[in-house]
Design a protein around this motif. Structure first.
Motif, PDB file in Angstrom:
ATOM      1  N   LEU A  35       0.541  -0.745  -0.082  1.00  0.00           N
ATOM      2  CA  LEU A  35       0.257   0.347  -0.365  1.00  0.00           C
ATOM      3  C   LEU A  35       1.231   1.187  -0.125  1.00  0.00           C
ATOM      4  CD1 LEU A  35      -3.094  -0.945   2.601  1.00  0.00           C
ATOM      5  CD2 LEU A  35      -3.389  -0.473   0.432  1.00  0.00           C
ATOM      6  N   ARG A  36       1.967   1.000   0.968  1.00  0.00           N
ATOM      7  CA  ARG A  36       3.262   3.088   1.171  1.00  0.00           C
ATOM      8  C   ARG A  36       4.205   2.665  -0.744  1.00  0.00           C
ATOM      9  NH1 ARG A  36       2.943   1.231   6.260  1.00  0.00           N
ATOM     10  NH2 ARG A  36       4.587  -0.973   5.790  1.00  0.00           N
ATOM     11  N   MET A  53      -4.956   5.624   5.986  1.00  0.00           N
ATOM     12  CA  MET A  53      -3.375   4.744   6.040  1.00  0.00           C
ATOM     13  C   MET A  53      -3.140   6.046   7.348  1.00  0.00           C
ATOM     14  SD  MET A  53      -1.853   2.536   3.458  1.00  0.00           S
ATOM     15  CE  MET A  53      -0.262   1.877   4.035  1.00  0.00           C
ATOM     16  N   ALA A  54      -2.591   7.024   6.742  1.00  0.00           N
ATOM     17  CA  ALA A  54      -2.584   8.249   8.098  1.00  0.00           C
ATOM     18  C   ALA A  54      -3.088   8.230   9.152  1.00  0.00           C
ATOM     19  CB  ALA A  54      -2.378   9.568   6.678  1.00  0.00           C
ATOM     20  N   SER A  55      -4.568   8.139   8.645  1.00  0.00           N
ATOM     21  CA  SER A  55      -5.409   8.233  10.210  1.00  0.00           C
ATOM     22  C   SER A  55      -5.305   6.274  11.163  1.00  0.00           C
ATOM     23  CB  SER A  55      -6.935   8.215   9.932  1.00  0.00           C
ATOM     24  OG  SER A  55      -7.247   7.517   9.103  1.00  0.00           O
ATOM     25  N   GLY A  56      -4.321   5.512  10.587  1.00  0.00           N
ATOM     26  CA  GLY A  56      -4.024   4.612  10.527  1.00  0.00           C
ATOM     27  C   GLY A  56      -5.343   3.810  10.915  1.00  0.00           C
ATOM     28  N   GLN A  57      -6.731   3.721  10.012  1.00  0.00           N
ATOM     29  CA  GLN A  57      -7.480   3.262   9.665  1.00  0.00           C
ATOM     30  C   GLN A  57      -7.612   1.779   9.162  1.00  0.00           C
ATOM     31  OE1 GLN A  57      -9.468   6.130  10.447  1.00  0.00           O
ATOM     32  NE2 GLN A  57     -11.127   5.443  11.549  1.00  0.00           N
ATOM     33  N   LEU A  58      -8.351   1.240   9.146  1.00  0.00           N
ATOM     34  CA  LEU A  58      -7.865  -0.003   7.755  1.00  0.00           C
ATOM     35  C   LEU A  58      -9.098   0.413   6.761  1.00  0.00           C
ATOM     36  CD1 LEU A  58      -8.932  -3.373  10.051  1.00  0.00           C
ATOM     37  CD2 LEU A  58      -6.290  -2.145  10.077  1.00  0.00           C
ATOM     38  N   VAL A  59      -8.052  -0.015   5.953  1.00  0.00           N
ATOM     39  CA  VAL A  59      -8.503   0.236   4.702  1.00  0.00           C
ATOM     40  C   VAL A  59      -9.553  -1.035   4.244  1.00  0.00           C
ATOM     41  CG1 VAL A  59      -6.090   0.984   3.826  1.00  0.00           C
ATOM     42  CG2 VAL A  59      -6.667  -1.204   2.706  1.00  0.00           C
ATOM     43  N   GLU A 162       5.610   7.868   7.714  1.00  0.00           N
ATOM     44  CA  GLU A 162       4.047   8.907   8.156  1.00  0.00           C
ATOM     45  C   GLU A 162       3.116   8.358   9.366  1.00  0.00           C
ATOM     46  OE1 GLU A 162       2.533  12.719   7.729  1.00  0.00           O
ATOM     47  OE2 GLU A 162       4.553  11.870   6.561  1.00  0.00           O
ATOM     48  N   ASP A 163       3.079   7.108   9.512  1.00  0.00           N
ATOM     49  CA  ASP A 163       2.071   6.585  10.057  1.00  0.00           C
ATOM     50  C   ASP A 163       2.228   6.338  11.280  1.00  0.00           C
ATOM     51  OD1 ASP A 163       2.874   3.946   9.278  1.00  0.00           O
ATOM     52  OD2 ASP A 163       0.725   3.638   9.423  1.00  0.00           O
TER      53      ASP A 163
END
Ligand code: ADP
Ligand code: ADP
Ligand code: ZN
Length: 219
Positions: A35-36, A53-59, A162-163
Motif C-alpha cells: 500500500l505504501r 492509512m495516515a489516520s491509522g484506520q484499516l483500508v 508517516e503513521d
C-alpha cells in the motif's frame, strides 16, 4: 509452505517475516509495504488509501482482498508465501481461505507474535528503515553497527513512516484490538495458531519462529 504472521503494530512481523523469507526462500508479502508503494506512486489505489492509512484506520476489505488475490497468484508464490499484515479482519481471513481453496492451497501455520501493549509504543516510535534497501532498524533495539550507515547496503539515508507518530499509533492499536484480534479464535479453533513470545530479543524470537516452522515441515 504458506504462513501468516499476526500481531499488533510494532510486534515484529516485518522483522521476522523477512528473516523467514531469507531462510526458507519463500516470498514475504507485506500489505503495508504494498500500500505504501501505491501511495508513493500516486496510483488510483494509492490516492484512495492515503488518508485512511495516515489516520491509522484499516483500508476497506474489498481493496485489500483484491490486492492479495493478485499477489499470491504470482510465480514467486509457487513455493509458498509469508503474509505480513494480512488478514486483519474476519472477512479477510475467510476470503483468504476461499481464494486458496480455488487453487488447491491452504494456510499451514499462523504465527502470533505476543507482545505487551506497553512495549509497542517504543518499538514503533523508534522504527526506521534504510531508504535504499529497506532494512529495518530501531533507535533503542537495533541500531546500525556503524552509526548512520546501513549494515546491509552501506546506504546513509534512512526514512521513518508517516503513521509511526504517537498520535496515530493509538488508532492503529484500537483497530488491532477491535478488528484484528477477533480473528485469533478463527485460527485457534482450526488448530493452526502458534503463539510466539514476541517480548524476547529479536534473535530469540527468530529461533522460536524457525522452530515452529521446522516442526510443521517435519510432520
Ligand atoms: P511490525 O511489522 O509488526 O509492525 P517491525 O518488524 O517493523 O513490526 O518491528 C517494529 C520495530 O521494533 C522495528 O524498529 C524493529 O527493529 C523493532 N523490533 C522488532 N522485533 C523486536 C524485538 N523482539 N525486540 C525489540 N525490538 C524489536
Ligand atoms: P504495521 O507494520 O505497523 O502492523 P502495516 O505496515 O502492516 O503496519 O500497515 C500500515 C497500514 O496499512 C495500516 O494501518 C492500514 O491502514 C493499512 N493496511 C495494511 N494491511 C492492511 C489490511 N490487511 N487490511 C486493511 N488495512 C491494511
Ligand atoms: Zn540498506
Amino acid at each position: 509452505m504458506n504462513i501468516i504472521f499476526l500481531g499488533p503494530p510494532g510486534a515484529g512481523k516485518g522483522t521476522q517475516s523477512k528473516l523467514l523469507e531469507a531462510h526458507y526462500g519463500i516470498a514475504q508479502i507485506s500489505t503495508g509495504d504494498m500500500l505504501r508503494a501505491e501511495v508513493a506512486a500516486g496510483s488510483p489505489l494509492g490516492q484512495k488509501v492515503k488518508s485512511i492509512m495516515a489516520s491509522g484506520q484499516l483500508v476497506p476489505d474489498d481493496l485489500i482482498i483484491a490486492l492479495i488475490e493478485a499477489r499470491i497468484d504470482r510465480p514467486d508464490c509457487a513455493k509458498g508465501f509469508i503474509l505480513d499484515g494480512f488478514p486483519r479482519t474476519r472477512a479477510q481471513a475467510e476470503a483468504l481461505d476461499s481464494m486458496l481453496k480455488k487453487t488447491g492451497r491452504h494456510i499451514d501455520l499462523v504465527l502470533l507474535l505476543d507482545v505487551d501493549e506497553d512495549a509497542l509504543a517504543d518499538r514503533i516510535a523508534g522504527r526506521f528503515t534504510c531508504a535504499k534497501c529497506g532494512e529495518g532498524y530501531n533507535d533503542l533495539y537495533k541500531r546500525p553497527k556503524v552509526e548512520g550507515t546501513c549494515d546491509v547496503c552501506g546506504g546513509h539515508e534512512f526514512v521513518r513512516r508517516e503513521d509511526d507518530r504517537r498520535e496515530t499509533v493509538a488508532a492503529r492499536l484500537k483497530a488491532y484490538r477491535e478488528q484484528t484480534a477477533p480473528i485469533l479464535p478463527y485460527y485457534e479453533e482450526q488448530g493452526r495458531l502458534c503463539r510466539i513470545d514476541g517480548m524476547a530479543d529479536i534473535d530469540d524470537v527468530t529461533k522460536q519462529v524457525f522452530a515452529a516452522v521446522d516442526a510443521i515441515t517435519k510432520k
